[in-house]
Design a protein around this motif. Structure first.
Motif, short mmCIF file in Angstrom:
data_model
loop_
_atom_site.label_atom_id
_atom_site.label_comp_id
_atom_site.label_asym_id
_atom_site.label_seq_id
_atom_site.Cartn_x
_atom_site.Cartn_y
_atom_site.Cartn_z
N GLU A 172 -22.36 -8.03 -109.93
CA GLU A 172 -21.77 -9.27 -110.44
C GLU A 172 -21.00 -9.94 -109.33
O GLU A 172 -20.48 -9.28 -108.43
N TYR B 24 -25.41 -11.56 -110.81
CA TYR B 24 -25.11 -12.33 -112.02
C TYR B 24 -23.65 -12.73 -112.02
O TYR B 24 -22.81 -12.13 -111.35
N ALA B 25 -23.38 -13.78 -112.76
CA ALA B 25 -22.02 -14.27 -112.93
C ALA B 25 -21.78 -14.44 -114.42
O ALA B 25 -22.62 -14.98 -115.12
N THR B 26 -20.68 -13.95 -114.90
CA THR B 26 -20.29 -14.11 -116.28
C THR B 26 -19.18 -15.16 -116.31
O THR B 26 -18.19 -15.03 -115.61
#
Length: 160
Positions: free
Chosen positions: A78, A116-118
């Motif tokens: 992430e 990924y990025a939240t």
């Protein structure tokens, strides 16, 4: 890296809108020495990778991007980024993301195939930044690996 830690700590300490900028639980910031020890340990173990941007070689830190939650099994991690309020809306986040992508997929020790990025649904600036960056990221990744089938994935997860 140790020279940068006071700035990173100060940013965390003075940020007044933490709820707007993270989907993660907000924890109380430990005393500086504990913070420093934890960050240096995570950096040494490869659990955390930072890229920091200096403004026009003045050693004035303007923001950070980090890689964390690395999964060695599926080669994913992430990303998170942060700019203090005084450096927002000036294009610096784009610089952070470009430097990160230029650097991170070329690291042979990580062999990343997915980042990924939240993002919190209320963080519209971050959502806009990531959506606008996706196309340029894919173009950059394709240029790095040439005509070989693209095996990298970049996902944005938006949470309420």
């Amino acid at each position: 890296m140790e020279d940068y830690l006071p700035d990173l700590y100060e940013w965390s300490h003075t940020e007044t809108e933490k709820e707007q900028h993270t989907c993660r639980p907000i924890i109380e910031l430990p005393p500086y020495n504990n913070y420093k020890e934890n960050v240096l340990k995570r950096l040494a173990n490869g659990q955390l990778i930072y890229i920091l941007v200096d403004k026009s070689n003045s050693n004035k830190r303007i923001g950070k991007i980090q890689l964390f939650d690395y999964n060695s099994r599926n080669k994913s991690a992430e990303i998170g980024y942060y700019l203090p309020l005084k450096h927002r809306k000036q294009g610096y986040a784009n610089v952070l993301l470009e430097l990160f992508i230029d650097t991170i997929f070329e690291r042979k020790d990580l062999e990343l195939n997915k980042i990924y990025a939240t993002v919190a649904a209320c963080n519209q600036a971050s959502i806009k930044l990531l959506k606008n960056s996706i196309l340029s990221w894919r173009e950059l990744i394709e240029s790095i690996i040439g005509l070989v089938m693209v095996r990298y994935a970049i996902n944005i997860i938006i949470l309420c």
